[in-house]
Structures are given as structure tokens and as C-alpha cells.
Design a protein around this motif. Structure first.
Motif, PDB file in Angstrom:
ATOM      1  N   GLN A  11      47.480  37.201  49.230  1.00 61.42           N
ATOM      2  CA  GLN A  11      47.325  37.061  50.492  1.00 61.42           C
ATOM      3  C   GLN A  11      48.476  36.464  51.298  1.00 61.42           C
ATOM      4  N   SER A  12      49.046  35.532  50.508  1.00 58.65           N
ATOM      5  CA  SER A  12      50.209  34.787  51.214  1.00 58.65           C
ATOM      6  C   SER A  12      51.330  35.437  51.158  1.00 58.65           C
ATOM      7  N   ILE A  13      51.543  36.430  50.280  1.00 60.21           N
ATOM      8  CA  ILE A  13      53.086  36.868  50.195  1.00 60.21           C
ATOM      9  C   ILE A  13      53.226  37.867  51.416  1.00 60.21           C
ATOM     10  N   PRO A  14      52.649  38.733  51.962  1.00 56.42           N
ATOM     11  CA  PRO A  14      51.339  39.444  51.464  1.00 56.42           C
ATOM     12  C   PRO A  14      51.555  40.630  50.642  1.00 56.42           C
ATOM     13  N   VAL A  15      50.902  40.915  49.644  1.00 59.93           N
ATOM     14  CA  VAL A  15      50.616  41.906  48.675  1.00 59.93           C
ATOM     15  C   VAL A  15      49.188  42.270  48.843  1.00 59.93           C
ATOM     16  N   ASP A  16      48.975  43.568  48.491  1.00 63.16           N
ATOM     17  CA  ASP A  16      47.644  44.140  48.547  1.00 63.16           C
ATOM     18  C   ASP A  16      46.847  43.200  47.381  1.00 63.16           C
ATOM     19  N   GLU A  17      45.771  42.591  47.875  1.00 63.85           N
ATOM     20  CA  GLU A  17      45.090  41.710  46.883  1.00 63.85           C
ATOM     21  C   GLU A  17      44.313  42.745  45.737  1.00 63.85           C
ATOM     22  N   GLU A  18      43.927  43.860  46.181  1.00 57.50           N
ATOM     23  CA  GLU A  18      43.443  44.642  45.119  1.00 57.50           C
ATOM     24  C   GLU A  18      44.376  44.988  43.943  1.00 57.50           C
ATOM     25  N   LEU A  19      45.477  44.538  43.762  1.00 59.02           N
ATOM     26  CA  LEU A  19      46.650  44.663  42.838  1.00 59.02           C
ATOM     27  C   LEU A  19      46.247  43.161  41.620  1.00 59.02           C
ATOM     28  N   VAL A  20      45.354  42.563  42.104  1.00 60.19           N
ATOM     29  CA  VAL A  20      45.097  41.564  41.244  1.00 60.19           C
ATOM     30  C   VAL A  20      43.698  41.863  40.720  1.00 60.19           C
ATOM     31  N   VAL A  21      43.517  42.259  39.390  1.00 56.77           N
ATOM     32  CA  VAL A  21      42.421  42.780  38.913  1.00 56.77           C
ATOM     33  C   VAL A  21      41.714  41.756  38.046  1.00 56.77           C
ATOM     34  N   GLU A  22      40.386  41.558  38.074  1.00 59.52           N
ATOM     35  CA  GLU A  22      39.521  40.721  37.357  1.00 59.52           C
ATOM     36  C   GLU A  22      39.533  40.703  36.003  1.00 59.52           C
ATOM     37  N   SER A  23      39.858  39.759  35.133  1.00 59.71           N
ATOM     38  CA  SER A  23      39.852  39.963  33.462  1.00 59.71           C
ATOM     39  C   SER A  23      39.089  38.478  33.257  1.00 59.71           C
ATOM     40  N   SER A  24      38.832  38.736  31.932  1.00 59.03           N
ATOM     41  CA  SER A  24      38.123  37.435  31.241  1.00 59.03           C
ATOM     42  C   SER A  24      39.054  36.720  30.257  1.00 59.03           C
ATOM     43  N   LEU A  25      38.845  35.595  30.243  1.00 58.84           N
ATOM     44  CA  LEU A  25      39.763  34.890  29.154  1.00 58.84           C
ATOM     45  C   LEU A  25      38.976  35.262  27.722  1.00 58.84           C
ATOM     46  N   GLU A  26      37.496  35.336  27.865  1.00 57.51           N
ATOM     47  CA  GLU A  26      36.906  35.618  26.472  1.00 57.51           C
ATOM     48  C   GLU A  26      37.339  36.939  25.872  1.00 57.51           C
ATOM     49  N   ASP A  27      37.674  38.198  26.940  1.00 56.40           N
ATOM     50  CA  ASP A  27      37.966  39.212  26.181  1.00 56.40           C
ATOM     51  C   ASP A  27      39.415  39.031  26.027  1.00 56.40           C
ATOM     52  N   TYR A  28      40.287  38.386  26.554  1.00 56.14           N
ATOM     53  CA  TYR A  28      41.656  38.126  26.291  1.00 56.14           C
ATOM     54  C   TYR A  28      42.009  37.522  24.929  1.00 56.14           C
ATOM     55  N   LEU A  29      40.980  36.660  24.827  1.00 58.60           N
ATOM     56  CA  LEU A  29      41.303  35.746  23.329  1.00 58.60           C
ATOM     57  C   LEU A  29      40.229  36.109  22.386  1.00 58.60           C
ATOM     58  N   GLN A  30      39.870  37.634  22.248  1.00 58.05           N
ATOM     59  CA  GLN A  30      38.836  37.780  21.269  1.00 58.05           C
ATOM     60  C   GLN A  30      39.293  37.649  19.971  1.00 58.05           C
ATOM     61  N   THR A  31      40.600  38.093  19.881  1.00 57.64           N
ATOM     62  CA  THR A  31      41.359  38.134  18.450  1.00 57.64           C
ATOM     63  C   THR A  31      42.174  36.726  18.178  1.00 57.64           C
ATOM     64  N   ASP A  32      42.074  35.762  19.218  1.00 59.56           N
ATOM     65  CA  ASP A  32      42.864  34.545  19.011  1.00 59.56           C
ATOM     66  C   ASP A  32      41.840  33.416  18.735  1.00 59.56           C
ATOM     67  N   PRO A  33      42.306  32.755  17.665  1.00 52.82           N
ATOM     68  CA  PRO A  33      41.260  31.653  17.047  1.00 52.82           C
ATOM     69  C   PRO A  33      41.162  30.355  17.952  1.00 52.82           C
ATOM     70  N   ARG A  34      42.220  30.317  19.070  1.00 53.66           N
ATOM     71  CA  ARG A  34      42.259  29.071  19.683  1.00 53.66           C
ATOM     72  C   ARG A  34      41.049  28.854  20.548  1.00 53.66           C
ATOM     73  N   PRO A  35      40.715  27.434  20.873  1.00 52.61           N
ATOM     74  CA  PRO A  35      39.600  27.113  21.532  1.00 52.61           C
ATOM     75  C   PRO A  35      39.391  27.546  22.893  1.00 52.61           C
ATOM     76  N   ARG A  36      38.171  27.732  23.405  1.00 52.70           N
ATOM     77  CA  ARG A  36      38.261  28.478  25.027  1.00 52.70           C
ATOM     78  C   ARG A  36      38.192  27.145  25.702  1.00 52.70           C
ATOM     79  N   GLN A  37      39.158  27.032  26.577  1.00 50.62           N
ATOM     80  CA  GLN A  37      38.912  25.894  27.368  1.00 50.62           C
ATOM     81  C   GLN A  37      38.773  26.659  28.816  1.00 50.62           C
ATOM     82  N   LYS A  38      37.443  26.719  29.153  1.00 49.82           N
ATOM     83  CA  LYS A  38      37.277  27.415  30.358  1.00 49.82           C
ATOM     84  C   LYS A  38      37.418  26.533  31.712  1.00 49.82           C
ATOM     85  N   TYR A  39      37.210  25.161  31.684  1.00 46.59           N
ATOM     86  CA  TYR A  39      37.134  24.281  32.786  1.00 46.59           C
ATOM     87  C   TYR A  39      38.298  23.209  32.498  1.00 46.59           C
TER      88      TYR A  39
END
Length: 109
Positions: A50-78
Motif C-alpha cells: 500500500q505504501s509503495i504503492p503496488v497492487d496489494e493482491e500481489l501479496v498472497v496469503e501463505s502459512s508458516l506451517e505449510d512452508y516448514l512442513q519438511t523442516d524440523p525447526r521449531p515453529r515460532q508463531k508468536y
């Protein structure tokens, strides 16, 4: 990511805070010098778009949980630090409170 929360902090605030604390609080105390608000990386991406401005729709939702499915690192959500002590010190010293990302992005425009 939409399932993680972090507290973005302006580097100038950290530098100024450390310089001030080193002069006036030499005793051993712990202060969390963090920004004023907490957001998901997804929210941050949309705010930046919004501040650049660039179309906000280019920023897509994703999940840390999905991204790290194969990674053994602990999930730090907060990844939040309590900056109540720092806010109190700012108030005592007559300093502005920690700046929020939304305010900072507004300044960068």
C-alpha cells in the motif's frame, strides 16, 4: 505468513534507544527495544504494498506451517517481546513511545 506474528522495529529506534540507555542506565537491566505494533508477515507485506504503492493482491496469503512442513525447526508463531518497561522508560524520559510500522510507512511515502 498469516499464522505468525512479529514486531517490526525501526533500526533508528533501536540505535537511539541503545545510545540513550548506555548513557543513563548503566546498571544491568533488560529492555526490549521493539516497535509499537505486532503484525503477521502477510499484513506487513500488504502494508508495504500500500505504501509503495503496488497492487496489494500481489501479496498472497501463505502459512508458516505449510512452508516448514519438511523442516524440523521449531515453529515460532508468536515472536513478541514485552516492551512495557521500555515504554515506561520513554514516558519517564519524555521520549516518544516506540514507533509503529504503519506510522513509519506513512513517513516513507
Amino acid at each position: 505468513f498469516t499464522d505468525q506474528v512479529i514486531t517490526p522495529t525501526w533500526i533508528e529506534d533501536i540505535v537511539d534507544g541503545l545510545a540513550l540507555l548506555s548513557r543513563v542506565r548503566p546498571e544491568e537491566e533488560v529492555f526490549h527495544l521493539t516497535g509499537g505494533g505486532s503484525y503477521s508477515p502477510y499484513e506487513i507485506g500488504r502494508m508495504i504494498a500500500q505504501s509503495i504503492p503496488v497492487d496489494e493482491e500481489l501479496v498472497v496469503e501463505s502459512s508458516l506451517e505449510d512452508y516448514l512442513q519438511t523442516d524440523p525447526r521449531p515453529r515460532q508463531k508468536y515472536l513478541l517481546l514485552n516492551n512495557t518497561k521500555w515504554r515506561g522508560f520513554c514516558s519517564e524520559a519524555g521520549l516518544a513511545p516506540p514507533r509503529d510500522l504503519a506510522d513509519l510507512l506513512g513517513r516513507l511515502k
